[in-house]
Design a protein around this motif. Sequence first.
Motif, PDB file in Angstrom:
ATOM      1  N   CYS A  61      58.781 104.236  64.160  1.00 56.64           N
ATOM      2  CA  CYS A  61      59.638 105.041  63.729  1.00 56.64           C
ATOM      3  C   CYS A  61      58.405 104.493  61.694  1.00 56.64           C
ATOM      4  N   ARG A  69      63.339 108.860  57.705  1.00 54.06           N
ATOM      5  CA  ARG A  69      62.384 108.620  58.806  1.00 54.06           C
ATOM      6  C   ARG A  69      61.554 109.334  59.338  1.00 54.06           C
ATOM      7  N   HIS A  87      68.026 108.404  58.411  1.00 55.78           N
ATOM      8  CA  HIS A  87      69.229 107.715  58.531  1.00 55.78           C
ATOM      9  C   HIS A  87      69.377 106.083  58.399  1.00 55.78           C
ATOM     10  N   SER A  89      70.336 103.562  57.893  1.00 56.58           N
ATOM     11  CA  SER A  89      70.308 101.861  58.847  1.00 56.58           C
ATOM     12  C   SER A  89      70.495 100.488  58.283  1.00 56.58           C
TER      13      SER A  89
ATOM     14  N   HIS B 134      70.767  99.820  66.952  1.00 58.04           N
ATOM     15  CA  HIS B 134      70.509 100.677  66.020  1.00 58.04           C
ATOM     16  C   HIS B 134      69.197 101.955  66.043  1.00 58.04           C
ATOM     17  N   ASP B 135      68.012 101.588  67.155  1.00 57.34           N
ATOM     18  CA  ASP B 135      67.126 102.709  67.370  1.00 57.34           C
ATOM     19  C   ASP B 135      68.363 103.565  68.655  1.00 57.34           C
ATOM     20  N   LEU B 138      69.208 105.918  66.134  1.00 54.08           N
ATOM     21  CA  LEU B 138      68.537 106.748  65.333  1.00 54.08           C
ATOM     22  C   LEU B 138      68.004 107.526  66.549  1.00 54.08           C
ATOM     23  N   GLN B 141      70.057 110.711  66.789  1.00 51.32           N
ATOM     24  CA  GLN B 141      70.337 112.002  65.616  1.00 51.32           C
ATOM     25  C   GLN B 141      70.000 112.739  66.288  1.00 51.32           C
TER      26      GLN B 141
END
Lengths: 131, 159
Positions: A61, A69, A87, A89, B134-135, B138, B141
Motif C-alpha cells: 500500500c 491509497r 481510506h 486511516s 487496519h489492513d 483497507l 473496501q
Amino acid sequence: MAGRDFTLRATPAAVAAIDRLRGRARKSYVTFEVELRKRGCGVAGYRLLGAEDGGYSEFCCKRLVDDWRVIATFEPGVAIVVAVGRHDSHTFYVELSKTLAIGASGQGRKEKPACCGEDGWPSVGLAPAVA
Amino acid sequence: MSSGAAPTQLRRRAALARLEAEELADAVSELRTASLSQPEVERALERVEALSARVQKALDLPGGLSVAQAAERLEVSEPTIRKWLAEGLLERVEGHKPVEVTQRSVIEVERVLGTVRESYPARRWSEALAAFLHDRDLLGQEWAREGVEQLRQGELIER
C-alpha cells in the motif's frame, strides 16, 4: 532495476479510478507511476498484512496525498496497480482505539514492513530491496 | 445451569474427554520420535486427527468460555474482552448469561495475534493487532475488493 523499467499493468477498476483522479491526487499518482516503473517495490509503500491470518499478503500500500491509497502487487519484472481509492486511516485508528480498547493504536502505526522485504520481494532477482 | 446439561452428565463427558486427551498426549509424544518413517508419521497423524475429533465430540456441550477465561487466555483485560465481543472480534454464545465466548473465536483471535506478532515488527501486540485490523479494513473496501477480484481473474490492462 538496472537499465530496464518494470512493465506496468493495472486492473480495469484501478484504471477507472486513476482516470477520475483530479488535482493533487492526480499529480501525486502520476509521479508515483513514473517511480513505480523505475523502482518497483522500492516505492510501493509498505506490505499489507493478510486479511485471513495476519501473515504478509501479496499486496503493498502506497499513500498518495490525503487519504488516497494505491494497492499494488508484483510479478517478476512486472508492477501491477491493483486498486486506487480512499481510506481514512487516521479516523480508523482513532475509532479502533475507542471501540476495541486498543489504546496504543490511537496515533496510527509507527512501524511498517517494507513492501520489498529484506530479500527484494516481490521483485526477487530483478531488483534489490530499496530502503 | 446455563449449559443445560446435568452435573453428572458433565462429569461423565469430562472424564471421557480426559481419557481421549491422555491418548492424544501419547500420540503426540509418538510423533516426536525422530526415527519414524513417513508411513508411520502418516498413521500417527491420522490417529491424532481421530482423537481430536473424539475429544471435540466428548466436549460437544453448548457452553463457552467465561469472559475471565477468555481474558486470561488472550492476555488482555476483561473489559477488553467485552469490547471485542461488542465489536464482533470475538463471538458470544447466544442466549447464555452470564456472557460466554465461543472457543472457536478465541482460537481464531489467538491465531491471528500469533501470526501478526511474527510478521509485524511492533513491540506491543496491540499495535500489531491494530495494524492487522487496519489492513483488513483497507483490503475490505469495495474499491480494493473489486481490484483484487479483477487481478484474480487476470483482467489486466497494459499502461
